[in-house]
Design a protein around this motif. Sequence first.
Motif, PDB file in Angstrom:
ATOM      1  N   THR A  23       1.035  -1.267   0.013  1.00 56.76           N
ATOM      2  CA  THR A  23      -0.037  -0.103  -0.026  1.00 56.76           C
ATOM      3  C   THR A  23       0.973   1.308  -0.106  1.00 56.76           C
ATOM      4  OG1 THR A  23      -0.293   0.506   2.317  1.00 56.76           O
ATOM      5  CG2 THR A  23      -1.682  -1.350   1.527  1.00 56.76           C
ATOM      6  N   SER A  25       0.449   5.733  -1.075  1.00 56.84           N
ATOM      7  CA  SER A  25      -0.740   6.915  -1.511  1.00 56.84           C
ATOM      8  C   SER A  25      -0.098   7.859  -2.736  1.00 56.84           C
ATOM      9  CB  SER A  25      -1.509   7.567  -0.460  1.00 56.84           C
ATOM     10  OG  SER A  25      -0.551   8.088   0.510  1.00 56.84           O
ATOM     11  N   HIS A  46       1.865  -5.657  -7.168  1.00 55.28           N
ATOM     12  CA  HIS A  46       0.764  -4.586  -7.165  1.00 55.28           C
ATOM     13  C   HIS A  46       0.672  -3.519  -6.027  1.00 55.28           C
ATOM     14  CE1 HIS A  46      -1.228  -7.523  -9.606  1.00 55.28           C
ATOM     15  NE2 HIS A  46      -1.147  -8.591  -8.884  1.00 55.28           N
ATOM     16  N   ILE A  87      -1.661  -0.776  -3.977  1.00 56.39           N
ATOM     17  CA  ILE A  87      -2.822   0.023  -3.932  1.00 56.39           C
ATOM     18  C   ILE A  87      -2.581   1.197  -2.916  1.00 56.39           C
ATOM     19  CG2 ILE A  87      -3.983  -2.413  -4.363  1.00 56.39           C
ATOM     20  CD1 ILE A  87      -4.612  -2.468  -1.271  1.00 56.39           C
ATOM     21  N   ASP A  88      -3.808   1.929  -2.843  1.00 57.80           N
ATOM     22  CA  ASP A  88      -3.933   3.187  -2.076  1.00 57.80           C
ATOM     23  C   ASP A  88      -4.570   2.974  -0.775  1.00 57.80           C
ATOM     24  OD1 ASP A  88      -4.344   5.718  -1.139  1.00 57.80           O
ATOM     25  OD2 ASP A  88      -4.723   6.655  -3.030  1.00 57.80           O
ATOM     26  N   GLN A  92      -8.066   4.484   0.033  1.00 52.60           N
ATOM     27  CA  GLN A  92      -9.118   3.673  -0.603  1.00 52.60           C
ATOM     28  C   GLN A  92      -9.581   2.436  -0.236  1.00 52.60           C
ATOM     29  OE1 GLN A  92     -10.813   5.869  -2.606  1.00 52.60           O
ATOM     30  NE2 GLN A  92      -9.160   7.745  -2.523  1.00 52.60           N
ATOM     31  N   GLU A 149     -12.194  -3.453  -2.912  1.00 49.70           N
ATOM     32  CA  GLU A 149     -12.383  -2.870  -3.970  1.00 49.70           C
ATOM     33  C   GLU A 149     -11.272  -2.916  -5.142  1.00 49.70           C
ATOM     34  OE1 GLU A 149     -14.594   0.471  -4.060  1.00 49.70           O
ATOM     35  OE2 GLU A 149     -16.087  -0.092  -2.558  1.00 49.70           O
ATOM     36  N   GLN A 150     -10.047  -2.220  -4.743  1.00 49.16           N
ATOM     37  CA  GLN A 150      -8.940  -2.113  -5.365  1.00 49.16           C
ATOM     38  C   GLN A 150      -8.468  -3.781  -5.679  1.00 49.16           C
ATOM     39  OE1 GLN A 150      -6.051   1.203  -3.962  1.00 49.16           O
ATOM     40  NE2 GLN A 150      -7.318   0.847  -2.266  1.00 49.16           N
ATOM     41  N   ALA A 162     -10.449  -5.498  -8.451  1.00 53.80           N
ATOM     42  CA  ALA A 162     -10.094  -4.967  -9.625  1.00 53.80           C
ATOM     43  C   ALA A 162      -8.758  -5.417 -10.362  1.00 53.80           C
ATOM     44  CB  ALA A 162      -9.913  -3.464  -9.476  1.00 53.80           C
ATOM     45  N   LYS A 163      -7.970  -6.269  -9.462  1.00 56.10           N
ATOM     46  CA  LYS A 163      -6.703  -6.776  -9.809  1.00 56.10           C
ATOM     47  C   LYS A 163      -6.958  -8.312  -9.898  1.00 56.10           C
ATOM     48  CE  LYS A 163      -3.724  -3.161  -8.174  1.00 56.10           C
ATOM     49  NZ  LYS A 163      -3.271  -2.692  -9.269  1.00 56.10           N
TER      50      LYS A 163
END
Length: 333
Positions: A177, A179, A194, A196-197, A200, A204-205, A208-209
């Motif tokens: 993670t 930002s 990967h 992710i933020d 958020q 959901e993130q 999406a992956k």
Amino acid sequence: MKAIVYQQAGLPLTDPQSLYDTELEKPQPSGHDLLVKIKAISVNPVDTKVRHGDNPSSPKVLGWDACGVVEAVGDSVTLFSPGDEVFYAGSLIRPGTYAEYHLVDERITGRKPATLSAAEAAALPLTSLTAWELLFDRLQVGGGQGKSLLIVGAGGGVGSILTQLASRLTGLTVIGTASRPETRQWVESLGADHVIDHRQPFSEQLAAKGIRSVDYVASLTHTDDYYDQLIEILTPQGRLGLIDDPKTLDAMPLKRKAISLHWELMFTRSLYSTEDMIRQHEILNDIASLIDNGTLRTTLAEHAGKITAASLREAHRRIESGRSRGKIVLEGF
């Protein structure tokens, strides 16, 4: 010897007494102690936590990361000799490394990576030990093939080495993670599959992956803010490891998924002189070998100049801002 100390907890860094220069008596080694002439140090969040929370009865030397040269040894030392270059994270219950000379137990000390400068090496010990112990001793990821790890706070000091260890020594899919754009780029460069933020929603993130859940979570910061999300995204019988200091932590929500909870504190072995304390010597030597063969790289992100009270106050300010990435290092007196 020169040293930087504090005595009153919680003073703002604008106050010169929050960290100040002084002279202390040079210590002498005994038993398993090495007397190390300090060449470089790095600053960790634990430095700022102790400065805010502990009111010592006499001036206290902070600092739990160093690289230097062994000047003298105690009568029980077998692992090192005068002249050896070493790096280490020290003990929470002994004077720290903001000083020209420092005593450290040989069993928690490693050989300095030959391919690194003193400053580059000083960035590594505490975070490397924390990351290694969390990944292999606490979470027990093994080879990790076909499984996934989420690292919350992957761009920080511990996260920067944990991302490398997980991506290069295991078969785990590593999700970090971050930002800010520069931190995302940093985490990607360290080997994360990967990013992710953390501002958020995680699920959901990940979806999406194409990731429905993760097998392991290493929560390195703000665990209390993300706790519910971490439980949501962990697979049944997953493992949650953490290193930070949430005010409270209710373990009951972990029961339905049979999620196991694992605390990591790299000072535990030295605090209690555990039978396996020498394991930290071995881990640091393994880290040095992995650095020297090109598997890992230093996490030094900022060189803050010489080791003075003024430069350390600025380094503490950077740490407390929550916006630093990698490690902040100081070198020379």
